[in-house]
Design an enzyme around this catalytic site. Structure first.
Site, short mmCIF file in Angstrom:
data_model
loop_
_atom_site.label_atom_id
_atom_site.label_comp_id
_atom_site.label_asym_id
_atom_site.label_seq_id
_atom_site.Cartn_x
_atom_site.Cartn_y
_atom_site.Cartn_z
N ASP A 510 38.11 44.71 41.94
CA ASP A 510 36.73 44.00 41.54
C ASP A 510 37.27 43.29 40.28
OD1 ASP A 510 34.09 44.00 41.14
OD2 ASP A 510 33.80 45.95 40.02
N GLU A 513 37.39 37.51 40.00
CA GLU A 513 36.90 36.09 40.13
C GLU A 513 37.77 34.95 39.46
OE1 GLU A 513 34.21 38.61 41.49
OE2 GLU A 513 34.59 38.38 39.49
N ASP A 586 27.03 42.33 43.01
CA ASP A 586 26.04 43.18 42.30
C ASP A 586 24.61 43.07 42.57
OD1 ASP A 586 28.14 44.36 41.04
OD2 ASP A 586 28.05 43.24 39.32
#
Length: 913
Positions: A510, A513, A586
């Protein structure tokens, strides 16, 4: 200094804070290109510089204003792919070219054909494909069967900012810089030539402006798809100035829907489809990228003067696509199709096919930020058994670690992780835990200390370790672009290194990015330095790709190459499909997010990433019971199926909504488990033949115009049409059933319709409209176990749906569900079922595979059988015939065979008389 955690963000504050994230007006390379391209920007090809080698044809291009040359290379790649690369002829230093994404390619020698003095024609490959290079102004046309399919630079949008001597070593005045940039009105600061300001951040550009751009005209095409990830419609919309699609991986919590803003992943690849042809454009660039789309619709007639009379001429539609990237080189692949299946194969030839997942990962996953402790895990696990709901995987978020130190368990919450894992193992279930790329700055934390000692972190421009704020507080970020870092990181998953981990533990990447809470746009500064001295701006969109690669390799290595990994990643790039699954990030517990998840997943699926899903129920907020039921129903028919919620939401395990809603969710999950043989077979097809698991209608029905814009329903494989209910209090929905020559059967009522029309279907809360296509055979399990592990030897059923011609076909793929033996030892079973002339046969589909199975086919349902049989007889390969009891419903034309015992791995026939 700590940043507010996501748990502190108000759920009611749905709008994304636009001061945090850029729009096109804040992106200076976009503004520079738009300003410069409004002026004369002509390039000319110097055909007297053409050289032809074994791999490519090279020639120079020169800008008519600056007179600075570029070097163009045209490659023929096998499978009817063309590649165009444009770089500086003599750059001050190498420009970044994306590594590790493209597979080893076989090139096709391009032969120079006839051409006049102002052009060059290259031919190669199949299907009469030609590449026509026009000198002045420079343009390339890709021609198929004497028709131009794609034109490159027909709008003169080729743009190339050359590397320059660093600013501090130059004596150039600001006025000269403005002139060199074509900026008479805006200052250097406004155009971000050497530094760019956004909010409190200043991006210092050591190489100055380095952006590139190029346009493509797609002739006859109005329907374009792809370039995930955006919370947008499946079909790409027209853009306008300042409204381009953005590809820049960002952590946007509760992202805005129907927006062209980039979110967690980037696949710079689009497909265009029209009647008779599908093509693809793959723009291999990992820097921030913007894509403009403009469709000029077909004009039925236009008038052109021919002598004294006006002649009528039909004009085809055309869509223009302009790609703009902040840095790197122009490196683009043109995939010429001509069918959707051909384009899927061409793209997977370049970037790889979907990894074959372990079977357990296709079951249901239960996740929450966070399950508090071992007792919580035990109670939730028991809850599934108590309420007779199957599930396969328990997930643990960041709170399972000691102070957000990955690979180290919180001993207060999880004092005995191995015992917890053994509890799950005994239930034939798995555990997934999170491992993010940021590493807490803590000299006493062994992972940090070893990485720092070996120089494995991303650097700041001054040469020190880059530091930013994330969940642990002050953190450094592993440089996964470095092969040595990936090798070391992979080793952290070894059982000897990852204390108290076992072989049922798998990984979730997670925040990759990467997410940096106090960074520009909540990510890493673009002038951070990676392995090889490359700036982060060059490779930003591949950071998460590299972490997932390293994680998958680590899980494979810990089993000495025997077991398939499972890795879920939030961030991704082209090629991520080789390493595992992704999800849409999300999302919010709102009906609109359920609805947008369908086109988002379809877009991922057609761009190579079949193993994808959306958080069931919505990550943020508290879904009403009806929404949660509808989301489970949708998720049950999508590739990755996980329920997930953030920590400040109410608990929403499936049995907490009351008996009725629990029953509906149970039914949806159990239907998922009975469908696993079909789903697993689809993943095998994705793995070996590049066919998406979840498909938009236009893929299966490429000649049906009405299917081209449909995004509220989809095909699961080629046999099942799924139309999830995405509106509250729905009692009736319109379902488009494509194909005028098709027959469709309701999977529950067995009612049937002729295709090529829209039908009204009544729906209750327990209903999800699913239709089986006539002419298909869908293998299922007749019962759902507690998890996939309990179902290995349970019986199969076959759902046979007859076409208008009374025939049907389908396949079943079977292996051990977890190892690489299917690949290395050919330990697999691939069977083909065929119903023709009232005989159902089971035959081997791949003689190379051998896998002994104890499973039998015990039920066969035949839909669309027009008359009651007089007898049904099974005929085995040893010549034995056996009569079969059957029931027949004349109202639904359904023939049901029960209590069979037909070996799934043997040849046999069922004769219906």
């Amino acid at each position: 200094m700590e940043t507010p955690g996501k748990e502190e963000i108000s759920v009611e504050d749905e709008a994304v804070d636009k001061t945090i994230f850029k729009d096109c007006s804040n992106i200076t390379f976009y503004r520079r290109q738009k300003q410069q391209l409004s002026k004369n920007n002509t390039y000319r090809a110097l055909l007297d510089t053409v050289t032809t080698g074994e791999d490519s044809t090279k020639f120079q291009i020169i800008n008519e204003v600056t007179k600075i040359p570029l070097l163009a290379e045209v490659y023929g790649v096998e499978r009817n792919i063309f590649r165009l690369k444009i770089n500086e002829k003599t750059p001050l230093k190498p420009r970044y070219e994306v590594p590790d994404v493209i597979n080893k390619l076989n090139t096709v020698r391009l032969i120079s054909c006839s051409g006049d003095t102002g052009s060059l024609i290259l031919a190669g490959g199949e299907r009469d494909l030609k590449c026509h290079i026009i000198a002045n102004p420079f343009k390339i046309e890709l021609i198929s069967e004497e028709e131009v399919v794609i034109s490159i630079n027909s709008l003169s949008q080729l743009y190339f900012e050359h590397l320059q001597i660093p600013h501090k070593h130059r004596a150039t005045t600001e006025k000269e810089e403005r002139v060199s940039a074509g900026a008479s009105q805006e200052s250097q600061e406004d155009l971000g030539l050497w530094e760019e300001k956004f909010g409190n951040f200043v991006d210092i550009k050591a190489n100055g402006p380095t952006s590139i751009g190029l346009d493509f005209s797609l002739h006859g095409f109005e329907h374009l798809y792809g370039i995930p990830q955006h919370a947008e419609s499946h079909r790409l919309k027209n853009t306008k100035d300042g409204d381009a699609y953005r590809l820049y991986n960002l952590d946007i919590y509760g992202y805005q829907i129907y927006s062209k803003t980039g979110i967690y992943g980037s696949v710079p690849y689009l497909l265009a489809h029209k009647l008779g042809r599908t093509i693809g454009i793959f723009w291999l660039n990992a820097s921030e990228t913007l894509v403009e789309v403009n469709t000029e619709p077909a004009v039925e007639y236009t008038f052109t003067q021919m002598g004294p009379t006006a002649a009528k001429q039909k004009v085809r539609p055309r869509t223009d696509v302009c790609w703009m990237s902040e840095s790197g080189i122009i490196d683009v692949f043109l995939l010429t199709g001509p069918t959707p299946s051909d384009v899927f194969k061409q793209y997977s030839y370049l970037t790889g096919t979907q990894a074959m997942p372990p079977l357990f990962s296709l079951g249901y996953h239960q996740c929450r930020w966070n399950y508090e402790d071992e007792q919580d895990v035990k109670a939730v696990d028991a809850g599934f058994d108590e309420h007779d709901i199957p599930y396969d995987v328990m997930w643990l978020d960041i709170e399972h670690t000691e102070g957000k130190r990955y690979f180290i368990w919180d001993k207060k919450r999880f004092p005995n992780p191995k015992r917890m894992q053994e509890l799950l193992r005994n239930k034939k279930r798995k555990l997934v835990v999170i491992s993010d790329p940021h590493i807490k700055v803590d000299p006493d934390y062994s992972v940090y200390a070893k990485a720092k000692e070996q120089g494995f972190f991303v650097k700041n421009p001054e040469g020190g370790d880059f530091e930013g704020i994330c969940w642990p507080g002050l953190s450094s970020y592993l440089d996964f672009t470095n092969p040595k870092v990936r090798e070391w990181y992979s080793g952290l998953f070894a059982f000897s290194a990852y204390q108290e981990s076992t072989d049922i533990l798998f990984i979730w990447n997670d925040m990759n990015e990467p997410s940096v809470f106090k960074g520009p746009e909540l990510t890493m500064q673009k002038n951070a330095i990676h392995h090889g001295g490359w700036e982060h701006r060059e490779l930003h969109n591949t950071y998460g790709f590299y972490q997932q690669m390293a994680t998958a390799e680590g899980l494979t290595q810990r089993s000495e190459g025997k077991e398939r990994p499972f890795v879920l990643s939030r961030s991704f790039f082209s090629g991520s499909q080789k390493y595992g699954a992704v999800w849409t990030g999300d999302n919010m517990a709102e009906w609109s997010y359920l609805k947008i998840s369908l086109p988002m997943l379809l877009t991922l699926s057609i761009t190579g990433i079949s193993f994808c899903g959306a958080d069931v129920g919505g990550f943020i907020g508290n879904p009403e019971a009806e929404l949660l039921v509808r989301w489970y129903q949708a998720g049950a028919y999508q590739p990755f199926f996980r329920g997930h919620a953030t920590m400040n939401t109410k608990r929403r395990e499936p049995w907490l909504l009351g008996e009725e809603h629990t029953r509906f969710i149970r039914e949806a999950i159990r239907e998922r488990y009975t469908l696993l043989p079909y789903l697993y077979s689809l993943f095998y097809c994705a793995h070996v033949a590049s066919e998406p698991v979840m498909r938009p209608l236009w893929v299966e029905f490429p000649d049906e115009l009405e299917a081209f814009d449909v995004e509220d329903e989809y095909m699961l494989g080629n046999a099942l049409l799924v139309h999830p209910v995405t509106e509250p209090r729905t009692t009736m929905i319109d379902v488009f059933l494509p194909g005028p020559n098709e027959t469709w059967y309701d999977s529950k009522t067995f009612a049937h319709w002729k295709g090529g029309c829209t039908v009204k279907i009544p729906v209750a809360l327990e209903t999800i409209p699913v239709f089986q296509r006539g002419g298909s055979v869908v293998p299922v399990k007749t019962t759902a176990g507690k998890s996939t592990g309990w179902m290995a030897n349970s019986p199969f059923g076959l759902r046979v749906a007859l076409s208008t011609k009374g025939s049907a076909m389908g396949e079943l793929y079977l292996d051990d569900g977890h190892s690489f033996q299917y690949l290395h030892q050919k330990q697999f079973l691939h069977r083909k079922f065929s119903f023709c002339s009232s005989v159902l046969t089971n035959r081997c589909a791949d003689e190379k595979g051998h896998y002994p199975s104890k499973c039998v086919v015990e039920q066969i349902l035949v839909l669309g059988f027009r008359k009651k049989p007089t007898s049904v007889i099974t005929h085995s390969s040893d010549g034995k015939d056996q009569p079969v009891a059957f029931t027949y419903c004349a109202r639904t034309c359904a023939l049901s065979l029960e209590r069979l015992s037909l070996d799934v791995d043997a040849d046999w026939e069922v004769h219906v008389r």
